[in-house]
Design a protein around this motif. Sequence first.
Motif: not given
Length: 131
Positions: A34, A45, A75-77, A83-84, A86, A113, A116
């Motif tokens: 996203r 978005t 943002e992705y999983n 938990h994504p 980011q 972040k 990550g």
Amino acid sequence: SVVLAVSEPRAVLEEVAARLLGVAARRAVRFMVRLRVGLASGEQTIMCQTEDVSLHGMLVRTSSPLPVGTRLGFEYNLPGDRHPIQGEAEVVRHTAPQIGEVPGMGLRSLVLKGDGAARLEAFLAKQDDGS
């Protein structure tokens, strides 16, 4: 001296770029990402699919790439992770579908972040060893 097969133009370009730029090779990993970008008309978005990912960025498939230099949030999983991840990225290039690349844009990661970066690095290491 390096010998590269010309039967795979995308692979040749990726290998040459990785060597010239001194960056880690990207892994072909596909999942949804996203993207959030602020435009004059407000925040937009965009949902895209990754084609490849590294600690330093990703190639996302899109038929409407954003201008080079655009900064955006993402943002992705990761597969199997609830938990994504980011971060923030910048559009650094558009692909060239006429030479075999998918239509899309290359993003350079500016910020990952929290934990990550460590989670992505562990995921990519598992891809390398076939786990």
